[in-house]
Design a protein around this motif. Structure first.
Motif, PDB file in Angstrom:
ATOM      1  N   THR A  82       0.973  -0.921   0.228  1.00  0.00           N
ATOM      2  CA  THR A  82      -0.085   0.071   0.202  1.00  0.00           C
ATOM      3  C   THR A  82       0.465   1.535   0.224  1.00  0.00           C
ATOM      4  O   THR A  82       0.432   2.129   0.415  1.00  0.00           O
ATOM      5  CB  THR A  82      -1.182   0.199   1.333  1.00  0.00           C
ATOM      6  N   GLN A  83       1.871   0.849  -0.477  1.00  0.00           N
ATOM      7  CA  GLN A  83       3.275   2.182   0.151  1.00  0.00           C
ATOM      8  C   GLN A  83       3.057   3.259  -1.530  1.00  0.00           C
ATOM      9  O   GLN A  83       2.764   2.003  -1.913  1.00  0.00           O
ATOM     10  CB  GLN A  83       4.029   1.846   0.428  1.00  0.00           C
ATOM     11  N   PRO A  84       3.266   5.059  -1.729  1.00  0.00           N
ATOM     12  CA  PRO A  84       3.127   5.234  -2.317  1.00  0.00           C
ATOM     13  C   PRO A  84       5.019   5.100  -3.275  1.00  0.00           C
ATOM     14  O   PRO A  84       5.563   4.675  -2.861  1.00  0.00           O
ATOM     15  CB  PRO A  84       3.585   6.723  -1.954  1.00  0.00           C
ATOM     16  N   SER A  85       3.656   4.713  -4.284  1.00  0.00           N
ATOM     17  CA  SER A  85       4.843   4.090  -5.796  1.00  0.00           C
ATOM     18  C   SER A  85       5.867   5.435  -6.317  1.00  0.00           C
ATOM     19  O   SER A  85       4.841   6.119  -6.823  1.00  0.00           O
ATOM     20  CB  SER A  85       4.746   3.672  -6.014  1.00  0.00           C
ATOM     21  N   ARG A  86       7.169   5.358  -6.399  1.00  0.00           N
ATOM     22  CA  ARG A  86       7.995   6.793  -6.249  1.00  0.00           C
ATOM     23  C   ARG A  86       8.105   5.997  -8.138  1.00  0.00           C
ATOM     24  O   ARG A  86       8.662   6.926  -8.420  1.00  0.00           O
ATOM     25  CB  ARG A  86       9.148   6.849  -5.657  1.00  0.00           C
ATOM     26  N   MET A  87       8.106   4.978  -8.715  1.00  0.00           N
ATOM     27  CA  MET A  87       8.188   4.057  -9.607  1.00  0.00           C
ATOM     28  C   MET A  87       6.986   3.938 -10.600  1.00  0.00           C
ATOM     29  O   MET A  87       5.888   4.529 -10.020  1.00  0.00           O
ATOM     30  CB  MET A  87       8.631   2.452  -9.986  1.00  0.00           C
ATOM     31  N   PRO A  88       7.824   4.784 -12.032  1.00  0.00           N
ATOM     32  CA  PRO A  88       6.482   5.030 -13.194  1.00  0.00           C
ATOM     33  C   PRO A  88       5.152   3.152 -13.484  1.00  0.00           C
ATOM     34  O   PRO A  88       6.661   1.964 -12.949  1.00  0.00           O
ATOM     35  CB  PRO A  88       7.191   4.864 -14.498  1.00  0.00           C
ATOM     36  N   ALA A  89       4.524   2.940 -13.757  1.00  0.00           N
ATOM     37  CA  ALA A  89       4.118   1.565 -13.750  1.00  0.00           C
ATOM     38  C   ALA A  89       3.415   1.413 -14.957  1.00  0.00           C
ATOM     39  O   ALA A  89       2.715   0.028 -14.579  1.00  0.00           O
ATOM     40  CB  ALA A  89       2.636   2.148 -12.983  1.00  0.00           C
ATOM     41  N   THR A  90       3.856   2.215 -16.353  1.00  0.00           N
ATOM     42  CA  THR A  90       4.249   1.527 -17.301  1.00  0.00           C
ATOM     43  C   THR A  90       5.569   1.327 -18.053  1.00  0.00           C
ATOM     44  O   THR A  90       6.328   2.504 -17.794  1.00  0.00           O
ATOM     45  CB  THR A  90       2.829   2.655 -17.453  1.00  0.00           C
ATOM     46  N   VAL A  91       5.065   1.330 -19.093  1.00  0.00           N
ATOM     47  CA  VAL A  91       6.164   1.325 -20.122  1.00  0.00           C
ATOM     48  C   VAL A  91       6.691   2.664 -19.914  1.00  0.00           C
ATOM     49  O   VAL A  91       8.250   2.870 -20.723  1.00  0.00           O
ATOM     50  CB  VAL A  91       6.243   0.105 -20.939  1.00  0.00           C
ATOM     51  N   ASP A  92       5.510   2.958 -20.251  1.00  0.00           N
ATOM     52  CA  ASP A  92       5.619   4.339 -21.376  1.00  0.00           C
ATOM     53  C   ASP A  92       5.904   5.935 -20.520  1.00  0.00           C
ATOM     54  O   ASP A  92       6.872   6.303 -20.464  1.00  0.00           O
ATOM     55  CB  ASP A  92       3.723   5.195 -21.557  1.00  0.00           C
ATOM     56  N   GLY A  93       5.154   5.032 -19.047  1.00  0.00           N
ATOM     57  CA  GLY A  93       6.211   5.908 -17.882  1.00  0.00           C
ATOM     58  C   GLY A  93       7.826   5.829 -17.882  1.00  0.00           C
ATOM     59  O   GLY A  93       8.592   6.153 -17.805  1.00  0.00           O
ATOM     60  N   ILE A  94       7.830   4.356 -17.979  1.00  0.00           N
ATOM     61  CA  ILE A  94       9.613   4.498 -17.935  1.00  0.00           C
ATOM     62  C   ILE A  94      10.783   4.914 -19.276  1.00  0.00           C
ATOM     63  O   ILE A  94      11.485   4.978 -18.954  1.00  0.00           O
ATOM     64  CB  ILE A  94       9.693   2.708 -17.818  1.00  0.00           C
ATOM     65  N   VAL A  95       9.873   4.380 -20.200  1.00  0.00           N
ATOM     66  CA  VAL A  95      10.345   5.022 -21.198  1.00  0.00           C
ATOM     67  C   VAL A  95      10.769   6.878 -21.649  1.00  0.00           C
ATOM     68  O   VAL A  95      11.490   7.487 -21.283  1.00  0.00           O
ATOM     69  CB  VAL A  95       9.300   4.873 -22.744  1.00  0.00           C
ATOM     70  N   ALA A  96       9.692   7.140 -20.695  1.00  0.00           N
ATOM     71  CA  ALA A  96       9.397   8.578 -20.828  1.00  0.00           C
ATOM     72  C   ALA A  96      10.711   8.814 -19.607  1.00  0.00           C
ATOM     73  O   ALA A  96      10.661  10.418 -19.523  1.00  0.00           O
ATOM     74  CB  ALA A  96       8.349   9.505 -20.275  1.00  0.00           C
ATOM     75  N   ASP A  97      10.442   8.242 -18.498  1.00  0.00           N
ATOM     76  CA  ASP A  97      11.647   8.369 -17.793  1.00  0.00           C
ATOM     77  C   ASP A  97      13.162   8.672 -18.126  1.00  0.00           C
ATOM     78  O   ASP A  97      13.901   9.372 -17.544  1.00  0.00           O
ATOM     79  CB  ASP A  97      11.311   7.581 -16.122  1.00  0.00           C
ATOM     80  N   LEU A  98      13.545   7.507 -18.707  1.00  0.00           N
ATOM     81  CA  LEU A  98      14.587   7.334 -19.647  1.00  0.00           C
ATOM     82  C   LEU A  98      15.261   9.034 -20.535  1.00  0.00           C
ATOM     83  O   LEU A  98      15.963   8.930 -20.350  1.00  0.00           O
ATOM     84  CB  LEU A  98      14.647   6.074 -20.240  1.00  0.00           C
ATOM     85  N   ARG A  99      14.049   8.898 -20.862  1.00  0.00           N
ATOM     86  CA  ARG A  99      14.090  10.566 -22.038  1.00  0.00           C
ATOM     87  C   ARG A  99      14.344  11.576 -21.060  1.00  0.00           C
ATOM     88  O   ARG A  99      15.218  11.785 -21.578  1.00  0.00           O
ATOM     89  CB  ARG A  99      13.056  10.864 -23.285  1.00  0.00           C
ATOM     90  N   ALA A 100      13.909  11.738 -20.477  1.00  0.00           N
ATOM     91  CA  ALA A 100      13.969  12.662 -19.452  1.00  0.00           C
ATOM     92  C   ALA A 100      15.292  13.088 -19.096  1.00  0.00           C
ATOM     93  O   ALA A 100      15.739  13.549 -18.894  1.00  0.00           O
ATOM     94  CB  ALA A 100      13.161  13.085 -18.464  1.00  0.00           C
ATOM     95  N   ALA A 101      15.614  11.794 -18.418  1.00  0.00           N
ATOM     96  CA  ALA A 101      17.198  11.449 -17.118  1.00  0.00           C
ATOM     97  C   ALA A 101      17.933  11.587 -18.759  1.00  0.00           C
ATOM     98  O   ALA A 101      19.607  12.512 -18.529  1.00  0.00           O
ATOM     99  CB  ALA A 101      17.168  10.289 -17.002  1.00  0.00           C
ATOM    100  N   MET A 102      18.086  10.662 -20.074  1.00  0.00           N
ATOM    101  CA  MET A 102      18.958  11.291 -21.329  1.00  0.00           C
ATOM    102  C   MET A 102      19.514  12.748 -21.652  1.00  0.00           C
ATOM    103  O   MET A 102      20.485  13.461 -21.844  1.00  0.00           O
ATOM    104  CB  MET A 102      18.303  10.972 -22.468  1.00  0.00           C
TER     105      MET A 102
END
Length: 105
Positions: free
Chosen positions: A72-92
């Motif tokens: 039940t803890q708040p997640s700080r990770m993206p929950a979808t592949v699209d979210g992960i890809v968006a995070d990777l693009r922002a980091a790059m």
């Protein structure tokens, strides 16, 4: 679930939590002389910082209280592949790195 919702579920009054002034102190809180669990008072084995209206606070939990709320803890990770890809693009972009992300069909 937000941090406030988590505390409500645990029945923890946010005003009773210790201020988290130095996040590096986390291991000290659950080490050889652990602080009491914020919920039941048993020795804490897990700790994290919750962000509340009162500022950052320590939420210390024993094994049982942690396991009762781990899903039940708040997640700080993206929950979808699209979210992960968006995070990777922002980091790059932030790092100034030119990489190509190849998405599988």
């Amino acid at each position: 679930m937000t941090d406030a919702d988590l505390l409500l579920r645990l029945g923890v009054d946010p005003d009773t939590l210790a201020p988290a002034v130095d996040p590096r102190r986390g291991p000290d809180r659950v080490g050889l002389n652990p602080v009491p669990c914020s919920t039941c008072g048993q020795p804490a084995r897990f700790t994290r910082i919750v962000d509340l209206d009162q500022g950052p606070r320590w939420l210390d939990r024993c094994r049982s209280c942690f396991l009762a709320t781990v899903g039940t803890q708040p997640s700080r990770m993206p929950a979808t592949v699209d979210g992960i890809v968006a995070d990777l693009r922002a980091a790059m972009a932030e790092a100034g790195v030119a990489l190509t992300i190849i998405e599988a069909p």
